[in-house]
Write an enzyme that holds these catalytic residues in place. Structure first.
Site, mmCIF file in Angstrom:
data_model
loop_
_atom_site.group_PDB
_atom_site.id
_atom_site.type_symbol
_atom_site.label_atom_id
_atom_site.label_comp_id
_atom_site.label_asym_id
_atom_site.label_seq_id
_atom_site.Cartn_x
_atom_site.Cartn_y
_atom_site.Cartn_z
ATOM 1 N N ASP A 143 93.573 4.568 -124.751
ATOM 2 C CA ASP A 143 92.080 4.063 -123.876
ATOM 3 C C ASP A 143 91.917 3.234 -123.396
ATOM 4 O OD1 ASP A 143 93.171 2.437 -126.240
ATOM 5 O OD2 ASP A 143 90.750 3.060 -127.520
ATOM 6 N N GLN A 303 94.762 14.492 -128.850
ATOM 7 C CA GLN A 303 95.172 13.782 -127.313
ATOM 8 C C GLN A 303 96.136 12.575 -127.255
ATOM 9 O OE1 GLN A 303 90.467 11.440 -127.004
ATOM 10 N NE2 GLN A 303 90.659 12.641 -128.610
ATOM 11 N N ARG A 304 96.252 11.762 -128.498
ATOM 12 C CA ARG A 304 97.709 11.274 -128.270
ATOM 13 C C ARG A 304 99.020 12.325 -128.527
ATOM 14 N NH1 ARG A 304 95.242 7.551 -133.268
ATOM 15 N NH2 ARG A 304 96.007 8.432 -135.319
#
Length: 429
Positions: A143, A303-304
């Site tokens: 992020d 997302q990761r």
């Protein structure tokens, strides 16, 4: 300092390219036989140190180690969210005990600001105890909240480019879905990671830098209300009959039954309600100015950990900053984090430098106000120019076996334990 052993830890949430950094550190360390006799990785980060669960990396298959660069997330050696701090002095003593027992002279921590804080504390603890220890951090966070808004500490963190690319491609695909089904499902709401920073929400704009999509971004830095969101969505529905909304996971929808991790941060994926569902519930309770309903999706950990969306730029930089971190350690540069800084000029170029761990540990970055559009539901072209080079072109190298992604599989040869059994303070009772 004579030849010593090296220990590498991962900390915090995984990233799509964290293993590329791990490979960079490992390559340098395994080759430096004159300074590093043995090279260990802690199983599940600092927890593995406390439990004395150390993996002997010299016994691992070099072919599997080479696959780390194309392996996302942290499954190869494991990570954790265990916090060292006040009230856990016994844990600090235990770390020194393990370091002494295994003759650790080099300590690497790959992670975000909490991990850099841990590395800094361990470095200071060793100094006070008269233990020869070179401690170096290697950055990671999807992020991009590590550093400062002026990008003087670090320009961007490894992991962000790949997560940003994930969002850019996801929204491009979502636009096709929403365009096709909007007569029944007029609003598509998505939730991006980022507790207090809106960099991933902002990355959705990379799907549509020309601003042709009915796309609205609700950034953590703007503190919007549900009423404000609904007004903007209805305005968009009146104009185009459909709307795509991306909200930050910390968007205020009231009580979500929050649960926290070992660092005291909200674990949005484990909480009772998501911001995304709260937004959809609210939108569907008011009169939408188009046919159909709002629906929601929460990509969550995808997302990761999604390997196919890794940015080639991100993979290479993660690897290079890992190499640089190891070079710092081999030069005796203790108490620093390896960092990535952007060179001035129109062409995208970076250089690798260092920054004191203590500076990074106390840093927190938010999306700069100058990158937030005047309407407060979009980002500026300056953000697009900043982020676009990070997602790269083409596809990062991947290996397939029978049509399925092939990742590194380490045998995890554990070293013999030399210390008494120990239960970390945070695991008691």
């Amino acid at each position: 300092m004579g030849a010593k052993n090296a220990l590498i830890c991962l900390g915090g949430g995984p990233s799509p390219v964290i293993n590329a950094s791990l490979q960079g550190v490992l390559e340098r360390c395994l080759a430096a036989t004159d300074k590093m006799r043995e090279v260990y990785c802690a199983s599940h980060g600092i927890e593995g140190v406390l439990l004395e669960e150390l993996i002997d990396m010299r016994q691992e298959d070099p072919r599997e180690l080479a696959r780390l660069r194309s392996t996302p997330a942290s499954g190869a050696i494991g990570t954790c969210r265990y916090k060292l701090g006040a009230g856990r002095e016994e844990d600090f003593d235990r770390i020194l005990e393990v370091f002494k027992a295994h003759d650790i002279g080099y300590f690497f921590y790959i992670g975000g600001n909490d991990s850099m804080d841990t590395a800094d504390k361990v470095s200071e603890l060793a100094r006070q105890a008269g233990l020869e220890l070179v401690a170096v951090g290697v950055p990671k966070t999807i992020d991009n909240d590590l550093g400062d808004e002026a990008c003087t500490i670090i320009d961007h963190t490894p992991g962000y480019g790949s997560a940003a690319r994930y969002w850019a491609n996801l929204i491009r695909e979502v636009d096709e879905e929403n365009r096709g089904i909007c007569v029944s499902e007029c609003v598509s709401v998505f939730q991006a990671m980022g507790r207090a920073a809106g960099f991933l929400t902002a990355a959705s704009r990379l799907a549509d830098p020309g601003r042709e999509m009915p796309l609205q971004l609700y950034l953590a830095e703007c503190s919007h209300s549900l009423e404000f969101l609904a007004e903007n969505v209805n305005r968009q529905l009146h104009e185009s009959g459909r709307c795509i909304v991306v909200v930050n996971e910390g968007f205020d929808v009231g009580d979500i039954g929050a649960r926290v991790d070992g660092f005291g941060h909200i674990e949005y994926g484990a909480s009772q309600k998501s911001a995304c569902q709260g937004v959809v519930n609210y939108l569907n309770s008011v009169k939408l100015r188009a046919r159909g309903y709002a629906n929601c999706q929460v990509p969550g950990v995808l997302q990761r950990c999604t390997g196919v969306q890794r940015s080639p730029v991100d993979v290479q930089e993660a690897y290079e900053v890992g190499l640089h971190g190891a070079d710092l350690a081999l030069a005796g540069e203790s108490g620093y984090m390896a960092t990535i800084l952007r060179e001035p000029g129109a062409a995208y170029r970076v250089r690798y430098d260092k920054v004191p761990l203590r500076v990074v540990a106390n840093s927190e970055r938010f999306l700069p106000e100058s990158w937030i559009a005047e309407n407060r539901i979009d980002v500026t072209d300056d953000f697009v120019r900043y982020a676009a080079p990070l997602i790269g072109e083409g596809i990062a190298p991947l290996e397939f076996e029978n049509g399925i992604l092939r990742f590194a599989r380490l045998e995890r040869h554990m070293t013999a334990q030399r210390c008494p059994k120990y239960v970390p303070v945070g695991m008691r009772g």
